[in-house]
Design a protein around this motif. Structure first.
Motif, PDB file in Angstrom:
ATOM      1  N   MET A  45       0.662  -1.356  -0.065  1.00 44.78           N
ATOM      2  CA  MET A  45      -0.301  -0.119  -0.124  1.00 44.78           C
ATOM      3  C   MET A  45       1.004   0.859  -0.520  1.00 44.78           C
ATOM      4  O   MET A  45       2.167   1.059   0.678  1.00 44.78           O
ATOM      5  CB  MET A  45      -0.800  -0.381   1.558  1.00 44.78           C
ATOM      6  N   LEU A  67       0.654   5.456  -0.276  1.00 41.47           N
ATOM      7  CA  LEU A  67       0.274   6.585   0.626  1.00 41.47           C
ATOM      8  C   LEU A  67       1.677   7.777   0.573  1.00 41.47           C
ATOM      9  O   LEU A  67       2.367   7.426   1.312  1.00 41.47           O
ATOM     10  CB  LEU A  67      -0.428   6.239   1.676  1.00 41.47           C
ATOM     11  N   LYS A  68       0.932   8.497   0.245  1.00 41.37           N
ATOM     12  CA  LYS A  68       2.355  10.262   0.292  1.00 41.37           C
ATOM     13  C   LYS A  68       3.398  10.339  -0.797  1.00 41.37           C
ATOM     14  O   LYS A  68       4.707   9.944   0.238  1.00 41.37           O
ATOM     15  CB  LYS A  68       1.956  10.418   1.718  1.00 41.37           C
ATOM     16  N   GLU A  90       5.435   4.033   1.856  1.00 44.06           N
ATOM     17  CA  GLU A  90       5.390   2.379   1.840  1.00 44.06           C
ATOM     18  C   GLU A  90       4.948   2.424   3.359  1.00 44.06           C
ATOM     19  O   GLU A  90       5.454   2.889   4.262  1.00 44.06           O
ATOM     20  CB  GLU A  90       6.630   1.745   1.976  1.00 44.06           C
ATOM     21  N   VAL A  91       3.310   2.309   3.303  1.00 43.89           N
ATOM     22  CA  VAL A  91       3.562   2.099   5.010  1.00 43.89           C
ATOM     23  C   VAL A  91       2.883   0.763   5.383  1.00 43.89           C
ATOM     24  O   VAL A  91       2.689   0.195   4.523  1.00 43.89           O
ATOM     25  CB  VAL A  91       1.177   3.065   5.616  1.00 43.89           C
ATOM     26  N   THR A  92       3.825   0.764   6.452  1.00 42.99           N
ATOM     27  CA  THR A  92       3.614  -0.790   6.722  1.00 42.99           C
ATOM     28  C   THR A  92       3.075  -0.945   7.895  1.00 42.99           C
ATOM     29  O   THR A  92       2.770  -0.635   8.993  1.00 42.99           O
ATOM     30  CB  THR A  92       4.618  -1.584   6.715  1.00 42.99           C
ATOM     31  N   MET A  93       3.408  -2.436   8.128  1.00 47.70           N
ATOM     32  CA  MET A  93       3.141  -2.786  10.410  1.00 47.70           C
ATOM     33  C   MET A  93       3.919  -3.846  10.279  1.00 47.70           C
ATOM     34  O   MET A  93       4.786  -5.023   9.277  1.00 47.70           O
ATOM     35  CB  MET A  93       1.448  -3.234  10.534  1.00 47.70           C
ATOM     36  N   LYS A  94       3.858  -4.704  11.526  1.00 48.81           N
ATOM     37  CA  LYS A  94       4.853  -5.830  11.925  1.00 48.81           C
ATOM     38  C   LYS A  94       4.171  -6.730  12.404  1.00 48.81           C
ATOM     39  O   LYS A  94       3.648  -6.134  13.996  1.00 48.81           O
ATOM     40  CB  LYS A  94       6.207  -5.279  12.535  1.00 48.81           C
ATOM     41  N   ILE A  95       4.166  -8.018  12.371  1.00 50.29           N
ATOM     42  CA  ILE A  95       3.806  -8.735  13.331  1.00 50.29           C
ATOM     43  C   ILE A  95       4.891  -9.836  14.105  1.00 50.29           C
ATOM     44  O   ILE A  95       5.203 -10.909  13.817  1.00 50.29           O
ATOM     45  CB  ILE A  95       2.633  -9.551  13.199  1.00 50.29           C
ATOM     46  N   ILE A 128       9.771  -2.169  19.743  1.00 48.79           N
ATOM     47  CA  ILE A 128       9.280  -2.229  18.601  1.00 48.79           C
ATOM     48  C   ILE A 128      10.684  -0.366  18.666  1.00 48.79           C
ATOM     49  O   ILE A 128      10.673   0.464  19.685  1.00 48.79           O
ATOM     50  CB  ILE A 128       8.149  -0.913  18.650  1.00 48.79           C
ATOM     51  N   LYS A 150      13.977   1.459  14.126  1.00 47.40           N
ATOM     52  CA  LYS A 150      14.110   0.875  13.324  1.00 47.40           C
ATOM     53  C   LYS A 150      12.823   0.600  12.375  1.00 47.40           C
ATOM     54  O   LYS A 150      12.915   0.056  11.028  1.00 47.40           O
ATOM     55  CB  LYS A 150      14.897  -0.436  13.795  1.00 47.40           C
ATOM     56  N   ASP A 151      12.430   0.207  13.530  1.00 48.10           N
ATOM     57  CA  ASP A 151      10.827  -0.235  12.320  1.00 48.10           C
ATOM     58  C   ASP A 151       9.602   1.608  12.475  1.00 48.10           C
ATOM     59  O   ASP A 151       9.219   1.639  12.113  1.00 48.10           O
ATOM     60  CB  ASP A 151       9.689  -0.584  13.333  1.00 48.10           C
ATOM     61  N   ASN A 152      10.707   2.502  11.667  1.00 51.46           N
ATOM     62  CA  ASN A 152       9.997   3.888  11.514  1.00 51.46           C
ATOM     63  C   ASN A 152       9.213   4.024  12.803  1.00 51.46           C
ATOM     64  O   ASN A 152       8.597   4.982  12.176  1.00 51.46           O
ATOM     65  CB  ASN A 152       9.586   3.366  10.401  1.00 51.46           C
ATOM     66  N   ALA A 153       9.340   4.030  13.973  1.00 48.22           N
ATOM     67  CA  ALA A 153       8.340   4.418  14.743  1.00 48.22           C
ATOM     68  C   ALA A 153       8.611   5.651  15.284  1.00 48.22           C
ATOM     69  O   ALA A 153       9.752   5.688  15.523  1.00 48.22           O
ATOM     70  CB  ALA A 153       8.158   3.302  16.344  1.00 48.22           C
ATOM     71  N   PRO A 154       7.590   6.656  15.049  1.00 44.91           N
ATOM     72  CA  PRO A 154       7.788   8.022  15.118  1.00 44.91           C
ATOM     73  C   PRO A 154       8.104   9.016  16.415  1.00 44.91           C
ATOM     74  O   PRO A 154       8.906   9.508  16.283  1.00 44.91           O
ATOM     75  CB  PRO A 154       7.324   8.847  14.616  1.00 44.91           C
TER      76      PRO A 154
END
Lengths: 140, 140
Positions: A1, A3-4, A7-12, A37, A40-44
């Motif tokens: 996906m 957006l802008k 790449e907008v992602t998630m991790k489990i 988290i 490195k996970d792009n946690a802002p």
């Protein structure tokens, strides 16, 4: 996906699949950490870490200008401050304000495991403006 | 303890002692929330909430410009995105980036319980400058 153009992602992932590292800072003993988290996970804004403190172990007795938001997953311990010790146990929530001198120590013979969330030193992305950050922001 | 004319404190409480509230937003079903740590506790940057989703329940399918840092405490579920469903279970860590459309749903017949940390909409105190916010910030 996309957006802008991002790449907008998630991790489990299971916590056991996150590297367990020694905590070597002065004043810590028998303590390990997993960065569940992080940047490195792009946690802002903040990092979720898991601490594992063996029997007899503890984190440093220190203070700093950031807070801790803690959730106890396993074991029994005490929060040490300059006013003494307060016991905690599995399923307790602990909030430590910035500047409070504190230490987490294991007071039992089983592993103490807790989550500890801390802010980043610098924001890695625009600070999220969460209009639902206060009650009644009851969604997820 | 008084520092810089501020009372610096902490809180320790069992999660069951935090009010369990209905989540009434559109798109949520059979979902409740506990605000474990929030602005009411003087948390300066982010809030730790616990969600309890009954069998058959789910959070809204939506997106927003803030992230979720999640830890699964009990039960089994799925993270729904526009690309499908990814299962998760007890002890999983989940990071949902800002802008990703998502939903948490219970896929089993037992209670789904997870922590979900979100940033405040506005900082209530000076942003903590945590020089140890990145690795090797291995203390607590």
């Amino acid at each position: 996906m996309v957006l802008k153009n991002l790449e907008v992602t998630m991790k489990i992932t299971h916590f056991n699949d996150v590297l367990l590292e020694d905590v070597n800072v002065e004043g810590a003993d028998k303590t390990k950490i997993r960065w569940l988290i992080s940047k490195k996970d792009n946690a802002p804004n903040f990092a979720m870490r898991m601490f594992e403190v063996e029997a007899g172990g503890h984190t440093p007795f220190h203070s700093h200008d950031w807070e801790h938001e803690v959730f106890v997953l396993h074991g029994t311990g005490a929060l040490v401050t300059e006013e003494g010790e307060k016991p905690f146990q599995q399923w307790d929530v602990i909030f430590v304000e910035p500047y409070l001198k504190h230490q987490f120590k294991n007071t039992d013979d089983t592993l103490l495991r807790f989550l500890c969330v801390v802010p980043h030193s610098h924001q890695t992305a625009k600070m999220s403006g969460n209009p639902l950050g206060d009650k009644p922001a009851n969604n997820c």
